[in-house]
Design a protein around this motif. Structure first.
Motif, PDB file in Angstrom:
ATOM      1  N   ALA A 209       0.916  -1.107   0.059  1.00 52.03           N
ATOM      2  CA  ALA A 209      -0.457   0.092   0.364  1.00 52.03           C
ATOM      3  C   ALA A 209       0.894   1.390   0.287  1.00 52.03           C
ATOM      4  N   ILE A 210       1.788   1.407   0.837  1.00 51.50           N
ATOM      5  CA  ILE A 210       2.966   2.674   0.778  1.00 51.50           C
ATOM      6  C   ILE A 210       3.427   2.739  -0.483  1.00 51.50           C
ATOM      7  N   LEU A 211       3.827   1.461  -1.699  1.00 52.36           N
ATOM      8  CA  LEU A 211       4.484   1.698  -2.157  1.00 52.36           C
ATOM      9  C   LEU A 211       3.295   2.201  -3.944  1.00 52.36           C
ATOM     10  N   PHE A 212       2.226   1.732  -3.359  1.00 54.39           N
ATOM     11  CA  PHE A 212       1.490   1.893  -4.719  1.00 54.39           C
ATOM     12  C   PHE A 212       1.009   3.926  -4.221  1.00 54.39           C
ATOM     13  N   ARG A 213       0.622   3.970  -3.521  1.00 54.85           N
ATOM     14  CA  ARG A 213      -0.197   4.861  -2.795  1.00 54.85           C
ATOM     15  C   ARG A 213       0.661   6.389  -2.352  1.00 54.85           C
ATOM     16  N   HIS A 214       1.432   6.251  -2.196  1.00 54.42           N
ATOM     17  CA  HIS A 214       2.585   6.942  -1.520  1.00 54.42           C
ATOM     18  C   HIS A 214       3.504   7.244  -2.513  1.00 54.42           C
ATOM     19  N   VAL A 215       4.617   6.064  -2.490  1.00 56.92           N
ATOM     20  CA  VAL A 215       6.077   6.771  -3.113  1.00 56.92           C
ATOM     21  C   VAL A 215       5.870   6.279  -5.011  1.00 56.92           C
ATOM     22  N   LEU A 216       4.983   5.287  -5.635  1.00 57.90           N
ATOM     23  CA  LEU A 216       4.789   5.248  -6.539  1.00 57.90           C
ATOM     24  C   LEU A 216       5.196   7.267  -7.289  1.00 57.90           C
ATOM     25  N   PRO A 217       3.173   7.162  -6.882  1.00 53.38           N
ATOM     26  CA  PRO A 217       2.793   8.813  -7.497  1.00 53.38           C
ATOM     27  C   PRO A 217       3.419   9.892  -7.102  1.00 53.38           C
ATOM     28  N   LEU A 218       4.491   9.799  -6.230  1.00 54.83           N
ATOM     29  CA  LEU A 218       5.917  10.406  -6.134  1.00 54.83           C
ATOM     30  C   LEU A 218       6.706  10.462  -6.574  1.00 54.83           C
ATOM     31  N   ALA A 219       6.977   9.342  -7.426  1.00 59.12           N
ATOM     32  CA  ALA A 219       8.191   9.372  -7.954  1.00 59.12           C
ATOM     33  C   ALA A 219       7.699   8.914  -9.510  1.00 59.12           C
ATOM     34  N   ALA A 220       6.375   8.967  -9.650  1.00 56.86           N
ATOM     35  CA  ALA A 220       6.219   9.000 -11.338  1.00 56.86           C
ATOM     36  C   ALA A 220       6.904   9.637 -12.556  1.00 56.86           C
ATOM     37  N   PRO A 221       6.698  10.809 -11.933  1.00 54.57           N
ATOM     38  CA  PRO A 221       7.262  11.607 -13.381  1.00 54.57           C
ATOM     39  C   PRO A 221       8.519  11.989 -13.357  1.00 54.57           C
ATOM     40  N   PRO A 222       9.543  11.638 -12.861  1.00 56.28           N
ATOM     41  CA  PRO A 222      10.933  12.087 -12.658  1.00 56.28           C
ATOM     42  C   PRO A 222      11.258  10.101 -13.089  1.00 56.28           C
ATOM     43  N   LEU A 223      10.408   8.955 -12.902  1.00 59.43           N
ATOM     44  CA  LEU A 223      10.893   7.743 -13.705  1.00 59.43           C
ATOM     45  C   LEU A 223      10.482   7.790 -15.243  1.00 59.43           C
ATOM     46  N   LEU A 224       9.567   8.859 -15.385  1.00 59.95           N
ATOM     47  CA  LEU A 224       8.599   8.423 -16.783  1.00 59.95           C
ATOM     48  C   LEU A 224       9.961   9.445 -17.774  1.00 59.95           C
ATOM     49  N   ALA A 225       9.859  10.298 -17.356  1.00 62.30           N
ATOM     50  CA  ALA A 225      11.430  10.663 -17.690  1.00 62.30           C
ATOM     51  C   ALA A 225      12.638  10.447 -17.907  1.00 62.30           C
ATOM     52  N   LEU A 226      13.218   9.195 -16.476  1.00 66.83           N
ATOM     53  CA  LEU A 226      13.827   8.078 -16.712  1.00 66.83           C
ATOM     54  C   LEU A 226      13.705   7.245 -17.949  1.00 66.83           C
ATOM     55  N   LEU A 227      12.876   6.749 -18.277  1.00 71.60           N
ATOM     56  CA  LEU A 227      12.088   5.971 -18.886  1.00 71.60           C
ATOM     57  C   LEU A 227      12.566   6.680 -20.608  1.00 71.60           C
ATOM     58  N   GLY A 228      12.087   7.574 -20.474  1.00 70.10           N
ATOM     59  CA  GLY A 228      12.624   7.571 -22.005  1.00 70.10           C
ATOM     60  C   GLY A 228      14.307   7.888 -22.622  1.00 70.10           C
ATOM     61  N   VAL A 229      15.096   8.429 -20.949  1.00 66.08           N
ATOM     62  CA  VAL A 229      16.059   9.060 -21.463  1.00 66.08           C
ATOM     63  C   VAL A 229      16.812   7.037 -22.037  1.00 66.08           C
TER      64      VAL A 229
END
Length: 296
Positions: A209-229
């Motif tokens: 629950a911590i991972l999907f509710r709190h951690v991933l929403p916070l880290a999603a934008p930089p992770l998506l940018a990292l995915l493109g790079v």
């Protein structure tokens, strides 16, 4: 009202990125043509010295080369044909460039996707383990491994893959993994150290629950940018790796085009590679802005 404004901003952002994508792709392709045109030895054809060629064939070959000697003339004919969907014919392979790209691109795409997926899974798994074991031994060992892999050029990784008979996608994963791990780990550590995440853990909320509710929403934008790079890195690494591993993809085709100074083939391979890499970066950035809800 606010939602409509956000949608219009996202639409304008998408249109701007699409226009920039096409313009940058064309600039990259034409710049590669310019570099090939002014390279030493361009325009020298060994076929002219072949005694099996008739005088008419040699004259036709010289006329065709004369057409490509003028760079503005080549640009004009290339862009005119491109508007009609014609990518021309390879000078060395004597086959339509569109057919060659259609055959080779799926091979490279499959290797890139599999290698990128393996690198992301390995980086995320090792970063997740590092969150539970933050001792100095784990930090030192992972840093040493990451630094070792990071120092290996793509050509060296490709030669090791040939020696070990490893698949191309595994070599791509080796190149991409060290560039992912440190960023993924830092993003996860920063997210887990946020006050609201610490509060959720103190209240006994489950790790999932911590991972999907709190951690991933916070880290999603930089992770998506990292995915493109990372996609751009993996696609760029696939070119020398495929050439050295003799994989029938775009890398081998680009290597053959460079050796034979096949200008139509070089221009179109460069255009495709540039468009794919720019599209990946643009889509990742667009998705990150959409997810964050802050388009500009």
């Amino acid at each position: 009202m606010i939602e409509n404004k956000k949608s219009r901003n996202l639409l304008r952002l998408g249109v701007r990125r699409l226009v920039c994508l096409v313009c940058l792709g064309l600039v990259g392709a034409l710049a590669s043509a310019t570099l090939v045109r002014f390279a030493p030895g361009y325009g020298v054809a060994e076929r002219e010295l072949d005694p099996r060629w008739s005088a008419n064939s040699v004259e036709a070959l010289r006329q065709k080369q004369a057409l490509q000697q003028s760079l503005p003339s080549f640009y004009f004919h290339y862009l005119s044909a491109l508007v009609h969907g014609d990518l021309g014919e390879s000078d060395s392979l004597k086959r339509p460039v569109r057919e060659l790209l259609r055959q080779r691109f799926p091979v490279t795409g499959n290797s890139v996707i599999r290698g990128l997926g393996l690198a992301w899974v390995a980086a995320a798994l090792l970063a997740s383990i590092g969150l539970s074991f933050r001792g100095w031994l784990f930090e030192a060992s992972t840093t040493a491994l990451n630094s070792l892999l990071l120092s290996l050029p793509s050509a060296v990784v490709a030669m090791l893959a040939v020696h070990l008979r490893a698949p191309v996608f595994f070599a791509i994963a080796i190149v991409v993994f060290p560039r992912l791990y440190s960023y993924v780990r830092n993003l996860l550590v920063r997210a887990y150290d946020q006050p609201h995440v610490l509060a959720a853990r103190a209240r006994g909320l489950g790790s999932s629950a911590i991972l999907f509710r709190h951690v991933l929403p916070l880290a999603a934008p930089p992770l998506l940018a990292l995915l493109g790079v990372s996609f751009a890195i993996s696609f760029g690494a696939a070119i020398p790796i495929e050439a050295l591993c003799d994989s029938p993809g775009l890398g081998q085709l680009a290597w053959h085009a460079a050796l034979s100074r096949d200008l139509p083939l070089i221009v179109n391979v460069t255009l495709m590679v540039a468009l794919v890499m720019l599209a990946a970066n643009s889509l990742a950035d667009f998705a990150g802005r959409t997810f964050a809800g802050s388009p500009s």
